[in-house]
Design a protein around this motif. Structure first.
Motif, PDB file in Angstrom:
ATOM      1  N   ALA A   1       0.689  -1.107  -0.014  1.00  8.04           N
ATOM      2  CA  ALA A   1      -0.029  -0.130   0.067  1.00  8.04           C
ATOM      3  C   ALA A   1       1.072   1.159  -0.010  1.00  8.04           C
ATOM      4  CB  ALA A   1      -1.197   0.131   1.235  1.00  8.04           C
ATOM      5  N   GLU A   2       2.022   1.146   0.655  1.00  7.47           N
ATOM      6  CA  GLU A   2       2.854   2.348   0.920  1.00  7.47           C
ATOM      7  C   GLU A   2       3.542   2.525  -0.505  1.00  7.47           C
ATOM      8  OE1 GLU A   2       5.234   2.098   4.206  1.00  7.47           O
ATOM      9  OE2 GLU A   2       3.633   2.569   5.597  1.00  7.47           O
ATOM     10  N   ALA A   3       3.914   1.513  -1.061  1.00  9.72           N
ATOM     11  CA  ALA A   3       4.535   1.544  -2.540  1.00  9.72           C
ATOM     12  C   ALA A   3       3.438   2.172  -3.514  1.00  9.72           C
ATOM     13  CB  ALA A   3       4.887   0.131  -2.968  1.00  9.72           C
ATOM     14  N   VAL A   4       2.470   1.927  -3.367  1.00 13.31           N
ATOM     15  CA  VAL A   4       1.341   2.520  -4.335  1.00 13.31           C
ATOM     16  C   VAL A   4       1.038   4.011  -3.798  1.00 13.31           C
ATOM     17  CG1 VAL A   4      -1.249   2.799  -4.849  1.00 13.31           C
ATOM     18  CG2 VAL A   4      -0.116   0.421  -4.316  1.00 13.31           C
ATOM     19  N   TRP A   5       1.387   4.363  -2.561  1.00 10.85           N
ATOM     20  CA  TRP A   5       1.266   5.744  -2.431  1.00 10.85           C
ATOM     21  C   TRP A   5       2.301   6.494  -2.841  1.00 10.85           C
ATOM     22  CZ3 TRP A   5       0.482   4.956   3.585  1.00 10.85           C
ATOM     23  CH2 TRP A   5      -0.701   4.178   3.812  1.00 10.85           C
ATOM     24  N   ARG A   6       3.701   6.012  -2.858  1.00 14.12           N
ATOM     25  CA  ARG A   6       4.858   6.606  -3.281  1.00 14.12           C
ATOM     26  C   ARG A   6       4.599   6.857  -4.738  1.00 14.12           C
ATOM     27  NH1 ARG A   6       7.383   2.850   0.266  1.00 14.12           N
ATOM     28  NH2 ARG A   6       7.921   1.542  -1.382  1.00 14.12           N
ATOM     29  N   ILE A   7       4.173   5.857  -5.531  1.00 12.35           N
ATOM     30  CA  ILE A   7       4.058   6.043  -6.914  1.00 12.35           C
ATOM     31  C   ILE A   7       2.999   7.128  -7.081  1.00 12.35           C
ATOM     32  CG2 ILE A   7       3.098   4.912  -9.024  1.00 12.35           C
ATOM     33  CD1 ILE A   7       4.077   2.301  -7.868  1.00 12.35           C
ATOM     34  N   ILE A   8       1.921   7.332  -6.515  1.00 14.76           N
ATOM     35  CA  ILE A   8       0.712   8.186  -6.753  1.00 14.76           C
ATOM     36  C   ILE A   8       1.576   9.665  -6.492  1.00 14.76           C
ATOM     37  CG2 ILE A   8      -1.067   9.377  -5.779  1.00 14.76           C
ATOM     38  CD1 ILE A   8      -2.015   6.534  -5.303  1.00 14.76           C
ATOM     39  N   LEU A   9       2.249   9.776  -5.387  1.00 14.60           N
ATOM     40  CA  LEU A   9       2.958  11.062  -5.148  1.00 14.60           C
ATOM     41  C   LEU A   9       3.995  11.439  -6.102  1.00 14.60           C
ATOM     42  CD1 LEU A   9       3.206  10.887  -1.247  1.00 14.60           C
ATOM     43  CD2 LEU A   9       1.780  12.424  -2.442  1.00 14.60           C
ATOM     44  N   ARG A  10       4.411  10.556  -6.550  1.00  9.86           N
ATOM     45  CA  ARG A  10       5.830  10.784  -7.739  1.00  9.86           C
ATOM     46  C   ARG A  10       5.490  10.903  -9.003  1.00  9.86           C
ATOM     47  NH1 ARG A  10       8.691   6.515  -6.365  1.00  9.86           N
ATOM     48  NH2 ARG A  10       7.947   5.458  -8.364  1.00  9.86           N
ATOM     49  N   ASP A  11       4.330   9.941  -9.460  1.00 14.32           N
ATOM     50  CA  ASP A  11       3.943   9.980 -10.994  1.00 14.32           C
ATOM     51  C   ASP A  11       2.448  10.068 -11.115  1.00 14.32           C
ATOM     52  OD1 ASP A  11       6.792   9.559 -11.547  1.00 14.32           O
ATOM     53  OD2 ASP A  11       6.388   7.367 -10.727  1.00 14.32           O
ATOM     54  N   GLY A  12       1.638   9.992 -10.130  1.00 17.23           N
ATOM     55  CA  GLY A  12       0.251  10.287 -10.413  1.00 17.23           C
ATOM     56  C   GLY A  12      -0.238   8.760 -10.125  1.00 17.23           C
ATOM     57  N   LEU A  13      -1.645   8.742 -10.261  1.00 19.79           N
ATOM     58  CA  LEU A  13      -2.351   7.440  -9.926  1.00 19.79           C
ATOM     59  C   LEU A  13      -2.772   6.599 -11.052  1.00 19.79           C
ATOM     60  CD1 LEU A  13      -5.446   6.577  -7.694  1.00 19.79           C
ATOM     61  CD2 LEU A  13      -5.266   5.822  -9.915  1.00 19.79           C
ATOM     62  N   PRO A  14      -2.555   7.433 -12.496  1.00 28.45           N
ATOM     63  CA  PRO A  14      -2.362   6.571 -13.608  1.00 28.45           C
ATOM     64  C   PRO A  14      -1.191   5.733 -13.605  1.00 28.45           C
ATOM     65  CG  PRO A  14      -3.227   8.715 -14.136  1.00 28.45           C
ATOM     66  CD  PRO A  14      -2.798   8.734 -12.742  1.00 28.45           C
ATOM     67  N   ALA A  15      -0.201   6.002 -13.070  1.00 26.56           N
ATOM     68  CA  ALA A  15       0.995   5.197 -13.332  1.00 26.56           C
ATOM     69  C   ALA A  15       0.969   4.057 -12.412  1.00 26.56           C
ATOM     70  CB  ALA A  15       2.392   6.228 -12.767  1.00 26.56           C
ATOM     71  N   VAL A  16      -0.022   3.835 -11.551  1.00 28.09           N
ATOM     72  CA  VAL A  16      -0.054   2.776 -10.596  1.00 28.09           C
ATOM     73  C   VAL A  16      -0.427   1.328 -11.375  1.00 28.09           C
ATOM     74  CG1 VAL A  16      -0.988   1.640  -8.678  1.00 28.09           C
ATOM     75  CG2 VAL A  16      -0.380   4.087  -8.672  1.00 28.09           C
ATOM     76  N   SER A  17       0.358   0.292 -11.442  1.00 31.23           N
ATOM     77  CA  SER A  17       0.094  -0.992 -12.010  1.00 31.23           C
ATOM     78  C   SER A  17       0.855  -1.756 -11.185  1.00 31.23           C
ATOM     79  CB  SER A  17       0.719  -1.024 -13.488  1.00 31.23           C
ATOM     80  OG  SER A  17       2.083  -1.128 -13.568  1.00 31.23           O
ATOM     81  N   VAL A  18       0.431  -3.062 -11.233  1.00 26.90           N
ATOM     82  CA  VAL A  18       1.056  -4.315 -10.395  1.00 26.90           C
ATOM     83  C   VAL A  18       2.308  -4.357 -10.890  1.00 26.90           C
ATOM     84  CG1 VAL A  18       0.901  -6.829 -10.089  1.00 26.90           C
ATOM     85  CG2 VAL A  18      -1.288  -5.610 -10.291  1.00 26.90           C
ATOM     86  N   ARG A  19       3.020  -4.342 -12.101  1.00 24.07           N
ATOM     87  CA  ARG A  19       4.390  -4.367 -12.313  1.00 24.07           C
ATOM     88  C   ARG A  19       5.050  -2.997 -11.663  1.00 24.07           C
ATOM     89  NH1 ARG A  19       7.517  -2.148 -16.142  1.00 24.07           N
ATOM     90  NH2 ARG A  19       5.769  -1.269 -17.254  1.00 24.07           N
ATOM     91  N   HIS A  20       4.532  -1.857 -11.976  1.00 17.22           N
ATOM     92  CA  HIS A  20       5.247  -0.744 -11.124  1.00 17.22           C
ATOM     93  C   HIS A  20       5.198  -0.916  -9.622  1.00 17.22           C
ATOM     94  CE1 HIS A  20       4.412   1.961 -15.028  1.00 17.22           C
ATOM     95  NE2 HIS A  20       5.511   1.186 -15.203  1.00 17.22           N
ATOM     96  N   VAL A  21       4.200  -1.344  -8.988  1.00 22.85           N
ATOM     97  CA  VAL A  21       4.164  -1.653  -7.479  1.00 22.85           C
ATOM     98  C   VAL A  21       5.046  -2.753  -7.058  1.00 22.85           C
ATOM     99  CG1 VAL A  21       3.006  -2.178  -5.740  1.00 22.85           C
ATOM    100  CG2 VAL A  21       1.791  -0.623  -7.293  1.00 22.85           C
ATOM    101  N   ALA A  22       5.344  -3.605  -7.740  1.00 21.84           N
ATOM    102  CA  ALA A  22       6.191  -4.668  -7.587  1.00 21.84           C
ATOM    103  C   ALA A  22       7.719  -4.031  -7.515  1.00 21.84           C
ATOM    104  CB  ALA A  22       6.213  -5.910  -8.500  1.00 21.84           C
ATOM    105  N   ASP A  23       7.998  -3.232  -8.730  1.00 19.54           N
ATOM    106  CA  ASP A  23       9.219  -2.753  -8.882  1.00 19.54           C
ATOM    107  C   ASP A  23       9.479  -1.602  -7.726  1.00 19.54           C
ATOM    108  OD1 ASP A  23       9.622  -4.006 -11.340  1.00 19.54           O
ATOM    109  OD2 ASP A  23       9.192  -2.304 -12.491  1.00 19.54           O
ATOM    110  N   GLU A  24       8.474  -0.824  -7.378  1.00 21.17           N
ATOM    111  CA  GLU A  24       8.767   0.056  -6.029  1.00 21.17           C
ATOM    112  C   GLU A  24       8.796  -0.707  -4.964  1.00 21.17           C
ATOM    113  OE1 GLU A  24       8.878   3.768  -4.342  1.00 21.17           O
ATOM    114  OE2 GLU A  24       8.459   3.184  -6.521  1.00 21.17           O
ATOM    115  N   ALA A  25       8.426  -1.914  -4.650  1.00 16.31           N
ATOM    116  CA  ALA A  25       8.359  -2.770  -3.461  1.00 16.31           C
ATOM    117  C   ALA A  25       9.629  -3.533  -3.458  1.00 16.31           C
ATOM    118  CB  ALA A  25       7.057  -3.426  -3.161  1.00 16.31           C
ATOM    119  N   ARG A  26      10.172  -3.520  -4.743  1.00 16.39           N
ATOM    120  CA  ARG A  26      11.468  -4.598  -4.962  1.00 16.39           C
ATOM    121  C   ARG A  26      11.047  -5.953  -4.609  1.00 16.39           C
ATOM    122  NH1 ARG A  26      16.609  -1.208  -2.229  1.00 16.39           N
ATOM    123  NH2 ARG A  26      16.247   0.530  -3.518  1.00 16.39           N
TER     124      ARG A  26
END
Length: 203
Positions: A15-40
């Protein structure tokens, strides 16, 4: 028990990885793959907990609302009534770096909820919870003899709710308009104006 704790922690991290992506790139940038990358993590690990993007977003938005609710519950333990009420309502405003980031992400979720039925229920429930909290606070103040006469709780709850939402929007979208201290003072003054005058005097 250990597995359950680990699962809850991992969900929180996602969930926190989702929040970081939203703050950095906006909600449209959130995807399962991007969240996986963000959370390593591997994409498969994310899908283990959230089989779809919809479930992931729903959980991330719910977790944001629960984060605020948890701080409100903590503030509710303050013994002094005036300090307690102020602290509880202050948690509904983005007056710290952490809460500013949370509310910034939350506003994006709210925008998405207009067209995403899976988020709409979460949005409506979180807004309803804030209104119920405000009504409860005002009702308690009345029962304690701390609410000035003539205040209609239903009407005042609408006004106070709108006041808090307006300040939140301004602090997130136009942060140079009001400082965080301005917001604190405005809330403090609003609550002061609701108080029953002491000894027939108003400050």
């Amino acid at each position: 028990m250990v597995n359950k704790i680990d699962e809850a922690q991992r969900r929180r991290e996602l969930a926190e990885a989702v929040w970081r992506i939203i703050l950095r790139d906006g909600l449209p940038a959130v995807s399962v793959r991007h969240v996986a990358d963000e959370a390593r993590l591997a994409t498969g690990s994310v899908r283990h907990f959230f089989p779809s993007q919809s479930e992931l977003l729903n959980f991330a938005m719910t977790a944001l609302a629960e984060s605020v609710a948890a701080r409100v519950r903590e503030a509710a333990q303050i013994p002094d009534v005036r300090e307690r009420v102020f602290a509880m309502l202050l948690e509904l405003l983005p007056v710290r770096d952490r809460t500013h980031d949370e509310f910034a992400a939350y506003l994006e979720f709210l925008e998405r909820s207009r067209i995403d039925a899976s988020l709409s229920a979460v949005a409506q429930e979180s807004i309803r919870a804030v209104r119920e909290l405000i009504v409860t606070i005002l009702t308690d103040l009345r029962e304690l003899g701390m609410l000035r006469g003539g205040v209609d709780i239903e009407t005042e709850s609408v006004r106070l709710h709108a006041f808090i939402d307006g300040l939140t929007l301004q602090l997130v979208v136009a942060p140079t308009l009001n400082s965080r201290d301005d917001a604190r003072r405005a809330l403090e003054r609003w609550l002061h104006d609701l108080e029953e005058p002491r000894d027939g005097m108003r400050g």
